[in-house]
Design a protein around this motif. Structure first.
Motif, mmCIF file in Angstrom:
data_model
loop_
_atom_site.group_PDB
_atom_site.id
_atom_site.type_symbol
_atom_site.label_atom_id
_atom_site.label_comp_id
_atom_site.label_asym_id
_atom_site.label_seq_id
_atom_site.Cartn_x
_atom_site.Cartn_y
_atom_site.Cartn_z
ATOM 1 N N GLY A 102 -7.689 -6.424 3.118
ATOM 2 C CA GLY A 102 -7.502 -7.019 1.815
ATOM 3 C C GLY A 102 -8.476 -6.449 0.820
ATOM 4 O O GLY A 102 -9.385 -5.685 1.184
ATOM 5 N N ALA A 148 -16.830 -2.203 -3.404
ATOM 6 C CA ALA A 148 -16.344 -2.568 -2.061
ATOM 7 C C ALA A 148 -17.392 -3.338 -1.270
ATOM 8 O O ALA A 148 -17.056 -4.239 -0.514
ATOM 9 C CB ALA A 148 -15.926 -1.312 -1.289
ATOM 10 N N HIS A 186 -8.715 -0.218 -0.850
ATOM 11 C CA HIS A 186 -8.384 1.126 -1.326
ATOM 12 C C HIS A 186 -7.241 1.093 -2.334
ATOM 13 O O HIS A 186 -7.305 1.738 -3.379
ATOM 14 C CB HIS A 186 -8.035 2.058 -0.159
HETATM 15 C C1 LIG Z 1 -14.305 -0.092 2.683
HETATM 16 C C2 LIG Z 1 -14.448 0.727 1.455
HETATM 17 C C3 LIG Z 1 -13.354 1.018 0.613
HETATM 18 C C4 LIG Z 1 -11.941 0.722 0.979
HETATM 19 O O1 LIG Z 1 -11.642 -0.596 1.229
HETATM 20 P P1 LIG Z 1 -10.501 -0.993 2.279
HETATM 21 O O2 LIG Z 1 -10.397 -2.476 2.089
HETATM 22 O O3 LIG Z 1 -10.962 -0.604 3.637
HETATM 23 O O4 LIG Z 1 -9.240 -0.301 1.876
HETATM 24 C C5 LIG Z 1 -13.603 1.694 -0.566
HETATM 25 N N1 LIG Z 1 -14.843 2.095 -0.912
HETATM 26 C C6 LIG Z 1 -15.915 1.863 -0.125
HETATM 27 C C7 LIG Z 1 -17.257 2.306 -0.585
HETATM 28 C C8 LIG Z 1 -15.749 1.194 1.099
HETATM 29 O O5 LIG Z 1 -16.803 1.016 1.908
#
Ligand SMILES: *Cc1c(COP(=O)(O)O)cnc(C)c1O
Length: 370
Positions: free
Chosen positions: A192, A158, A62
């Motif tokens: 991470g 992500a 994030h």
């Molecule tokens: C998991 C996720 C994030 C955020 O990642 P984190 O590592 O949990 O902070 C952002 N966008 C999507 C689509 C995700 O699934």
């Protein structure tokens, strides 16, 4: 007999000795964070994997997205998808940008690019698409629209670690991309993430912003925060990177079994990637249940599984534009397909050591409708 609980995912841990060997290095160097040796080694391996791009590991995914948007110095409206995890929309809003919601395609749940241009106004500054479930967006068409209207493109990748389109890493598209290394994702460093940036100046600003905007002992040039990845995270990343290909192979076998058992069932739809020549990572197995055709609702299937100690998840429901924090903000974008898919979706358990007999059992429960 009481069966063990099965959750939607389970973090893959490396052999403990591998991690302990890295801990010894940390103890010897006494360097626990702030771009230490393991961080640099991890950064280098990632960069090679992504095709020699600039990449910056961060404390979580994030933050990478939030700080990348800040480093790009954007203002105004951002076209994005509501069919995603909270993080995507929050990162936009937390940068004082206004999300404008674009609908998605039924086949792969990525942004419907034919709808982007009608959402563009003089205030539009960027597009933030999501390779949701690791399904590649229509990257070429998005690039064409962005160039025509002078917009930045930042991919929320992500879910897309290790994926390729042709022989190019999926994160090489757009002005920037973010990957999450959260424990529940395809590949993890406990928590991470990583930002991939193609412009040297933006990368430099990002590098500063994730460390309080500090560029020298007496010199602070940006209103930054703190999103540095520490050595313990980098160590876990280095351990897991070694096993990533095996893990994807195992996931693929499980995904294919689900696909064989469920994709032809009347009333159940599965993802259908719209691009040839992609290397996927098989992290998620969402199914989409049409209550009228299938006979029972998504929520009933969810409950049937739960009664047997199997915990599927409604990823992604509700769509982010329906979150209570986004009501009364007058946000634009009508997304009937995203809403419909969010009401049909159920994401099934999928992790490398999930037994194929459990996959069969899960399919039996779904198909039996009880
Ligand atoms: C998991 C996720 C994030 C955020 O990642 P984190 O590592 O949990 O902070 C952002 N966008 C999507 C689509 C995700 O699934």
């Amino acid at each position: 007999m009481v069966e063990d609980k099965i959750y939607v995912t389970k973090p893959a841990l490396p052999p403990m000795e591998d991690y302990i060997n890295y801990l010894k290095i940390i103890w010897e160097s006494n360097h626990v964070t702030n771009m230490g040796d393991l961080f640099q080694k991890f950064q280098k391996q990632l960069s090679e994997m992504f095709g020699e791009t600039l990449c910056l590991p961060t404390v979580n995914g994030h933050s990478a997205l939030e700080y990348v948007l800040q480093a790009l110095e954007l203002e105004g409206e951002v076209i994005t998808t509501p069919f995603t995890f909270a993080s995507t929309t929050h990162a936009i809003v937390r940068n004082n940008l206004t999300p404008v919601f674009c609908d998605i395609r039924r086949e792969d749940c990525t942004m419907d690019v034919s709808l982007i241009e009608e959402l563009i106004t003089p205030k539009t500054c960027a597009i933030v698409p999501v390779h949701v479930y690791g399904m590649p967006c229509q990257v070429d068409e998005i690039a064409r629209i962005a160039e025509k209207h002078n917009l930045k493109v930042i991919y929320d990748a992500a879910h897309a670690f290790g994926e390729k389109i042709g022989d190019k890493s999926i994160v090489s598209y757009g002005d920037a991309a973010m990957i999450s290394f959260h424990a529940t994702k395809a590949f993890h460093s406990i928590e991470g993430g990583c930002a991939i940036i193609h412009d040297q100046n933006v990368a430099m600003r990002l590098y500063q912003l994730i460390n309080f905007g500090i560029i020298g002992e007496d010199c602070v040039v940006g209103v930054g925060g703190n999103a540095k990845m520490n050595e313990f995270q980098a160590a876990m990343g280095l351990c897991n990177l070694k096993h990533f290909d095996e893990i994807v192979e195992k996931r693929k076998v499980i995904y294919e079994l689900y696909h064989r058992r469920l994709s032809q069932i009347h009333g159940i739809a599965m993802l259908n990637p719209q691009m040839n020549d992609v290397k996927l990572n098989y992290t998620y197995c969402p199914i989409f249940i049409d209550e009228e055709e299938f006979g029972i609702s998504r929520n009933q299937v969810y409950d049937n599984l739960k009664n047997k100690n199997i915990f599927a998840r409604k990823y992604f429901y509700p769509i982010t534009s329906e979150f209570s924090c986004y009501q009364n903000m007058g946000l634009r974008g009508d997304t009937p397909v995203a809403k419909e898919m969010s009401e049909k979706v159920l994401t099934l358990p999928l992790y490398p050591d999930l037994d194929l007999s459990d996959v069969e059992r899960i399919c039996d429960i779904i198909v039996s409708k009880e």
